[in-house]
Design a protein around this motif. Structure first.
Motif, mmCIF file in Angstrom:
data_model
loop_
_atom_site.group_PDB
_atom_site.id
_atom_site.type_symbol
_atom_site.label_atom_id
_atom_site.label_comp_id
_atom_site.label_asym_id
_atom_site.label_seq_id
_atom_site.Cartn_x
_atom_site.Cartn_y
_atom_site.Cartn_z
ATOM 1 N N MET A 37 1.380 -1.184 -0.369
ATOM 2 C CA MET A 37 -0.147 0.064 -0.161
ATOM 3 C C MET A 37 -0.176 1.362 -0.480
ATOM 4 N N TYR A 38 1.392 1.087 1.089
ATOM 5 C CA TYR A 38 2.908 2.428 0.400
ATOM 6 C C TYR A 38 3.638 2.844 -0.689
ATOM 7 N N GLN A 39 3.759 1.214 -0.929
ATOM 8 C CA GLN A 39 4.512 1.493 -2.164
ATOM 9 C C GLN A 39 3.846 2.176 -3.810
ATOM 10 N N LYS A 40 2.376 1.910 -3.504
ATOM 11 C CA LYS A 40 1.079 2.041 -4.814
ATOM 12 C C LYS A 40 1.051 3.590 -4.071
ATOM 13 N N TRP A 41 0.713 3.841 -2.375
ATOM 14 C CA TRP A 41 1.101 5.380 -2.929
ATOM 15 C C TRP A 41 1.547 6.268 -3.328
ATOM 16 N N TYR A 42 2.697 5.785 -2.445
ATOM 17 C CA TYR A 42 4.476 6.239 -3.800
ATOM 18 C C TYR A 42 4.673 6.684 -4.851
ATOM 19 N N VAL A 46 4.190 10.662 -6.914
ATOM 20 C CA VAL A 46 4.793 10.772 -8.219
ATOM 21 C C VAL A 46 4.127 10.910 -9.487
ATOM 22 N N ASN A 47 3.870 10.041 -9.478
ATOM 23 C CA ASN A 47 2.883 10.035 -10.841
ATOM 24 C C ASN A 47 1.653 11.399 -11.094
ATOM 25 N N SER A 48 1.307 11.800 -10.013
ATOM 26 C CA SER A 48 0.878 13.179 -9.318
ATOM 27 C C SER A 48 1.873 14.474 -9.382
ATOM 28 N N LEU A 49 3.424 13.707 -9.330
ATOM 29 C CA LEU A 49 4.075 15.272 -9.672
ATOM 30 C C LEU A 49 4.591 15.669 -10.946
ATOM 31 N N ILE A 50 4.418 14.314 -11.489
ATOM 32 C CA ILE A 50 4.860 14.939 -12.953
ATOM 33 C C ILE A 50 4.016 14.904 -13.596
ATOM 34 N N GLU A 51 2.725 15.150 -13.167
ATOM 35 C CA GLU A 51 1.720 15.643 -14.566
ATOM 36 C C GLU A 51 1.207 16.444 -14.355
ATOM 37 N N GLN A 52 1.350 17.555 -12.694
ATOM 38 C CA GLN A 52 1.891 18.532 -12.900
ATOM 39 C C GLN A 52 3.539 18.988 -12.972
ATOM 40 N N ALA A 53 4.035 18.696 -13.187
ATOM 41 C CA ALA A 53 5.155 19.492 -13.421
ATOM 42 C C ALA A 53 5.306 19.495 -15.190
#
Length: 89
Positions: A37-42, A46-53
């Protein structure tokens, strides 16, 4: 139901062994679930940060936790803005 020879020392040891094994296996599976669950959250974060950037408008975006808050922008946007201000000769 059970005869008195059923609860000899071997039966007690095997019963305790089975109970401890079930507890250990449950504990191990729970830890693996928490790590998964931690790895999925992480990965989601990260994917959200990349998308926003990587937005086309090169807008900054806010990232925060309980104590800190920062504004981030993609470095490629900064480099593109720098090239527009100071074109290389």
């Amino acid at each position: 139901m059970f005869n008195k020879n059923f609860w000899n020392w071997k039966t007690i040891v095997v019963t305790i062994w089975i109970i401890l094994s079930i507890l250990y296996i449950s504990y191990d599976l729970f830890n693996k679930l928490v790590i998964w669950m931690y790895q999925k959250w992480y990965a989601t974060a990260v994917n959200s940060l990349i998308e926003q950037a990587s937005n086309e408008e090169c807008k900054s975006f806010t990232v925060y936790n309980d104590k800190n808050k920062v504004e981030l922008v993609n470095v490629a946007c900064l480099q593109k803005a720098q090239e527009q201000v100071n074109p290389q000769k």
